[in-house]
Write a protein that holds these residues in place. Sequence first.
Motif, mmCIF file in Angstrom:
data_model
loop_
_atom_site.group_PDB
_atom_site.id
_atom_site.type_symbol
_atom_site.label_atom_id
_atom_site.label_comp_id
_atom_site.label_asym_id
_atom_site.label_seq_id
_atom_site.Cartn_x
_atom_site.Cartn_y
_atom_site.Cartn_z
ATOM 1 N N SER A 240 37.761 -13.513 19.421
ATOM 2 C CA SER A 240 38.317 -12.075 18.964
ATOM 3 C C SER A 240 37.727 -10.926 19.794
ATOM 4 C CB SER A 240 38.167 -11.777 17.527
ATOM 5 O OG SER A 240 38.836 -12.870 16.940
ATOM 6 N N GLY A 241 36.320 -11.105 19.862
ATOM 7 C CA GLY A 241 35.486 -9.959 20.488
ATOM 8 C C GLY A 241 34.725 -9.233 19.263
ATOM 9 N N ILE A 242 33.053 -9.582 19.527
ATOM 10 C CA ILE A 242 32.279 -8.969 18.487
ATOM 11 C C ILE A 242 32.387 -7.439 18.312
ATOM 12 C CG2 ILE A 242 29.676 -8.920 17.981
ATOM 13 C CD1 ILE A 242 29.537 -11.504 19.554
ATOM 14 N N ASP A 243 32.783 -6.689 19.411
ATOM 15 C CA ASP A 243 32.963 -5.340 19.161
ATOM 16 C C ASP A 243 34.126 -4.975 18.419
ATOM 17 O OD1 ASP A 243 34.534 -6.497 21.213
ATOM 18 O OD2 ASP A 243 34.819 -4.553 22.224
ATOM 19 N N VAL A 244 35.189 -5.935 18.253
ATOM 20 C CA VAL A 244 36.436 -5.574 17.223
ATOM 21 C C VAL A 244 35.791 -5.936 15.865
ATOM 22 C CG1 VAL A 244 38.703 -6.575 16.651
ATOM 23 C CG2 VAL A 244 37.987 -6.540 19.011
ATOM 24 N N MET A 245 34.855 -6.857 15.681
ATOM 25 C CA MET A 245 34.247 -7.236 14.473
ATOM 26 C C MET A 245 33.546 -5.920 13.978
ATOM 27 S SD MET A 245 31.978 -10.110 12.982
ATOM 28 C CE MET A 245 33.025 -11.316 12.992
ATOM 29 N N LYS A 272 25.071 -3.804 20.933
ATOM 30 C CA LYS A 272 24.025 -2.987 21.930
ATOM 31 C C LYS A 272 23.879 -3.735 23.178
ATOM 32 C CE LYS A 272 22.241 0.017 18.077
ATOM 33 N NZ LYS A 272 21.113 0.358 17.458
ATOM 34 N N ALA A 273 23.725 -4.956 23.050
ATOM 35 C CA ALA A 273 23.256 -5.615 24.018
ATOM 36 C C ALA A 273 24.566 -6.121 25.235
ATOM 37 C CB ALA A 273 22.927 -7.088 23.815
ATOM 38 N N GLY A 274 25.818 -5.699 24.593
ATOM 39 C CA GLY A 274 26.925 -5.799 25.408
ATOM 40 C C GLY A 274 27.247 -7.463 25.488
ATOM 41 N N GLU A 275 26.850 -8.222 24.597
ATOM 42 C CA GLU A 275 27.271 -9.384 24.279
ATOM 43 C C GLU A 275 28.381 -9.820 23.230
ATOM 44 O OE1 GLU A 275 23.777 -11.393 23.280
ATOM 45 O OE2 GLU A 275 22.780 -10.883 25.133
ATOM 46 N N LEU A 276 29.580 -9.504 23.743
ATOM 47 C CA LEU A 276 30.837 -9.297 23.027
ATOM 48 C C LEU A 276 31.566 -10.457 22.857
ATOM 49 C CD1 LEU A 276 31.844 -5.762 24.425
ATOM 50 C CD2 LEU A 276 30.286 -6.244 22.519
ATOM 51 N N GLY A 277 31.291 -11.647 23.543
ATOM 52 C CA GLY A 277 32.243 -12.877 23.379
ATOM 53 C C GLY A 277 32.596 -13.306 24.634
ATOM 54 N N LYS A 279 34.874 -12.427 26.446
ATOM 55 C CA LYS A 279 35.227 -11.516 27.562
ATOM 56 C C LYS A 279 34.242 -11.030 28.487
ATOM 57 C CE LYS A 279 35.550 -7.645 23.879
ATOM 58 N NZ LYS A 279 36.590 -7.102 23.388
ATOM 59 N N THR A 280 32.824 -10.895 27.851
ATOM 60 C CA THR A 280 31.852 -10.786 28.627
ATOM 61 C C THR A 280 30.807 -11.872 29.114
ATOM 62 O OG1 THR A 280 30.385 -10.453 26.666
ATOM 63 C CG2 THR A 280 31.654 -8.608 27.531
ATOM 64 N N GLY A 281 31.520 -13.070 28.762
ATOM 65 C CA GLY A 281 30.654 -14.219 29.087
ATOM 66 C C GLY A 281 29.756 -14.642 28.407
ATOM 67 N N LYS A 282 29.286 -14.032 27.458
ATOM 68 C CA LYS A 282 28.219 -14.140 26.282
ATOM 69 C C LYS A 282 28.322 -13.496 25.040
ATOM 70 C CE LYS A 282 23.318 -14.828 25.893
ATOM 71 N NZ LYS A 282 21.917 -14.344 26.104
ATOM 72 N N GLY A 283 28.278 -14.140 24.059
ATOM 73 C CA GLY A 283 28.465 -13.640 22.733
ATOM 74 C C GLY A 283 27.447 -14.429 21.840
ATOM 75 N N TRP A 284 27.808 -15.256 20.873
ATOM 76 C CA TRP A 284 27.120 -16.182 19.929
ATOM 77 C C TRP A 284 26.811 -17.357 21.031
ATOM 78 C CZ3 TRP A 284 24.459 -14.559 16.129
ATOM 79 C CH2 TRP A 284 24.946 -13.588 15.272
ATOM 80 N N TYR A 285 27.951 -17.697 21.750
ATOM 81 C CA TYR A 285 27.741 -18.775 22.770
ATOM 82 C C TYR A 285 27.622 -18.010 23.953
ATOM 83 C CZ TYR A 285 29.183 -21.866 18.795
ATOM 84 O OH TYR A 285 29.010 -22.472 17.383
ATOM 85 N N ASN A 286 27.238 -18.729 25.178
ATOM 86 C CA ASN A 286 27.057 -18.589 26.523
ATOM 87 C C ASN A 286 28.220 -19.219 27.228
ATOM 88 O OD1 ASN A 286 26.526 -17.884 29.048
ATOM 89 N ND2 ASN A 286 24.336 -18.539 29.064
#
Length: 293
Positions: A240-245, A272-277, A279-286
């Motif tokens: 969904s996008g960590i930024d949306v949450m 803050k790290a730009g790790e949004l899921g 859509k950015t290639g990395k969030g909780w998972y890579n």
Amino acid sequence: MKAADVKKITIIGAGSMGHQIAMLCALAGINTTLQDINKDALQQAELKLQELMNRWVKKSKITENEMETAFSHLHLTTDFQQAVQQTDFVIEAVIERLDIKKEVFRKLEKHAPPEAVFASNSSTIVNSKIAEAASRPEKICNMHFFFPPLIMDCVEVVKSAQTSEETAQLAMGICERIGRTGVLLQKEIYGFIANRILFALSKEAMFLYEEGYADFKDIDLICEKALNHPIGPFALADLSGIDVMYDANMQLYYETGDPADKPAPSIEKKVKAGELGRKTGKGWYNYSTEGGH
């Protein structure tokens, strides 16, 4: 106005939700305009839709002729006034921030026809707060599609105290027309139904992770294997996008003033790290490594 009378629909915002909602409308044979202030966002939306529809053709979900017909109904533009000046129905699908949504509704009030109905695709913000920016609250509702809209068969249609029954039924009729199951909520509540249940699950999952009870991967695994969820809460946040949450939690905090409603520290750190899921290639998972999650 009935759903069958809607000749033109405008979608504001060509992001991950907006472009797919627009395609749903175009596939249903409705003259659809997708507007975004960002030309690159429109170009990306068009490329994604062409790629997705070509896959549908290869999988025989639609014919090539149906695909071509749908694209003939879809128009992309950066010109807001042109997009809405002759529309019957608008679905706003911009970023999940009240100030930005209200600015869109102020512009809609100025440029859209008086009889046009406005719907917000907000996943959390009730329409009465957005409707303050326009002078037609009886013609405003929520139509909350789920991600990804071309796959997920559910739309939460939400009435405020001022939303007319005609507007609610029109939105429900449009859901039917574009092949989606509309569910009508008779009263407003922050987060509606699905997200309130999801928030409770995600909040507990985050607590268990941050307190060190289990790794996020194992929490996801338990939800999938023991609760039969198709995807765990951390993988779902990535989708969904960590930024949306984060934005949704911040909006709730602004409304309640309760520090417990603020985003979890881990969520804030990811944003803050730009790790949004995905859509950015990395969030909780890579997702940049081969195979991803």
